[in-house]
Design an enzyme around this catalytic site. Structure first.
Site, PDB file in Angstrom:
ATOM      1  N   LYS A  63      -1.346  -4.144   5.342  1.00 40.66           N
ATOM      2  CA  LYS A  63      -1.020  -3.177   4.291  1.00 40.66           C
ATOM      3  C   LYS A  63      -2.234  -2.959   3.393  1.00 40.66           C
ATOM      4  CE  LYS A  63       2.467  -2.183   0.747  1.00 40.66           C
ATOM      5  NZ  LYS A  63       3.666  -2.708   0.047  1.00 40.66           N
ATOM      6  N   GLN A  64      -2.393  -1.722   2.945  1.00 40.80           N
ATOM      7  CA  GLN A  64      -3.455  -1.419   1.985  1.00 40.80           C
ATOM      8  C   GLN A  64      -2.909  -0.516   0.897  1.00 40.80           C
ATOM      9  OE1 GLN A  64      -7.355  -0.418   3.425  1.00 40.80           O
ATOM     10  NE2 GLN A  64      -7.803   0.930   1.694  1.00 40.80           N
ATOM     11  N   ALA A  68      -5.806  -3.057  -3.484  1.00 37.96           N
ATOM     12  CA  ALA A  68      -6.069  -4.239  -2.654  1.00 37.96           C
ATOM     13  C   ALA A  68      -5.604  -4.042  -1.217  1.00 37.96           C
ATOM     14  CB  ALA A  68      -5.372  -5.465  -3.262  1.00 37.96           C
ATOM     15  N   ARG A  69      -6.134  -4.903  -0.337  1.00 41.40           N
ATOM     16  CA  ARG A  69      -5.683  -4.980   1.050  1.00 41.40           C
ATOM     17  C   ARG A  69      -4.926  -6.291   1.226  1.00 41.40           C
ATOM     18  NH1 ARG A  69     -11.243  -3.755   1.701  1.00 41.40           N
ATOM     19  NH2 ARG A  69     -11.622  -1.553   2.180  1.00 41.40           N
ATOM     20  N   ASP A 187       4.528  -3.605 -13.075  1.00 41.45           N
ATOM     21  CA  ASP A 187       4.838  -2.756 -11.915  1.00 41.45           C
ATOM     22  C   ASP A 187       6.177  -3.171 -11.313  1.00 41.45           C
ATOM     23  OD1 ASP A 187       4.532  -0.797  -9.984  1.00 41.45           O
ATOM     24  OD2 ASP A 187       3.285  -2.023  -8.681  1.00 41.45           O
TER      25      ASP A 187
END
Length: 280
Positions: A63-64, A68-69, A187
């Site tokens: 996931k990216q 961030a990755r 978030d």
């Protein structure tokens, strides 16, 4: 046990209820099993990507995001998620390095603070400040609250509220503990609120993830905004769930020592949001 609800297609004159016309509301454990069987992993945001990484041998990118990755692999013999903050080419190199390192440090410290306060979060194994990488626990036996709410609502039954209410109550309690510890998540969405349940657990555990935008603040305003972000994300992702979000707020009010001022600020933030919508 999974709750059962009658299929709406059953005739009103049929007083008998059989297994063929009953719909089973899935449990958290059942959703996790289905995702594992289909090769999905909501806990990690999807399946694994390529079998290796040049920068992180043994880890696969899955996931990216904008900041961030995320990679999956093994660290010290444990299933691990590696979060790597990457540089932004549009920023001045010195500023970029400073901001990236500061945010990596901030996230690691906030997670440590949250765990100390008793808030379930993935355990951090190691932080590499040179590469801005965080090695953390991989939540295998878990699904997002988003996926679980969608799965329960897809049954199309009136009993979905009864099935989801205990989980909403737990979410409200966890958020109250977090805010009483002066931690602002930054978030809050149903994708960042995990439900973890392994074979030995009788009930799912609520786990908060992704503290990348977190901060520490004593201000009721900041906590009110945190709840407002969750409310907007909750209602936009899961339409017609106002009653569920009210359960979260009721539980939050019950368990937080500072809820009075926070809920007052939440109402003020809501009012400001409506005014912006009207004015455009």
């Amino acid at each position: 046990m999974a709750a059962r609800v009658e299929d709406s297609t059953r005739g009103s004159g049929d007083s008998s209820v059989t297994s063929s016309n009953m719909t089973e509301i899935p449990t958290v454990a059942q959703i996790i099993e289905r995702q594992a069987a289909s090769g999905e992993s909501s806990a990690a945001g999807g399946g694994t990507g390529p079998p290796g990484s040049l920068h992180h041998p043994g880890f696969a990118l899955f996931k990216q995001g904008a900041e961030a990755r995320l990679y999956r692999g093994t660290f010290l013999g444990r299933p691990t998620v590696l979060k790597e903050r990457f540089s932004k080419k549009y920023r001045h190199p010195r500023l970029d390095e400073k901001l990236t390192t500061k945010r990596t440090q901030g996230e690691a410290r906030t997670v440590a603070r949250a765990r100390k306060a008793g808030i379930p979060t993935p355990c951090i194994y190691f932080v590499n400040y040179q590469s801005n990488c965080i090695y953390m626990e991989d939540l295998r036996c878990a699904t997002t609250s988003r996926d679980y709410i969608v799965a329960v609502q897809s049954v199309g039954a009136g009993d979905s509220f009864r099935a989801l209410q205990p989980i909403m109550d737990k979410i409200g309690k966890i958020l109250a503990t977090m805010h009483d510890g002066d931690i602002i998540h930054g978030d809050l969405t149903t994708s960042n609120i995990m439900l973890k349940q392994d074979a030995s657990a009788t009930e799912p555990e609520v786990v908060l993830i992704d503290f990348g935008l977190s901060s520490v603040s004593q201000l009721a305003e900041d906590k009110g905004v945190d709840l407002y972000v969750l409310e907007k994300a909750f209602l936009s992702t899961h339409p017609n769930t106002e009653t569920l979000f009210r359960v979260i707020l009721k539980s939050y009010t019950k368990h937080s020592r500072k809820s009075k001022d926070v809920i007052k600020k939440l109402d003020e933030v809501r009012l400001r949001g409506r005014k912006r919508t009207m004015v455009g």
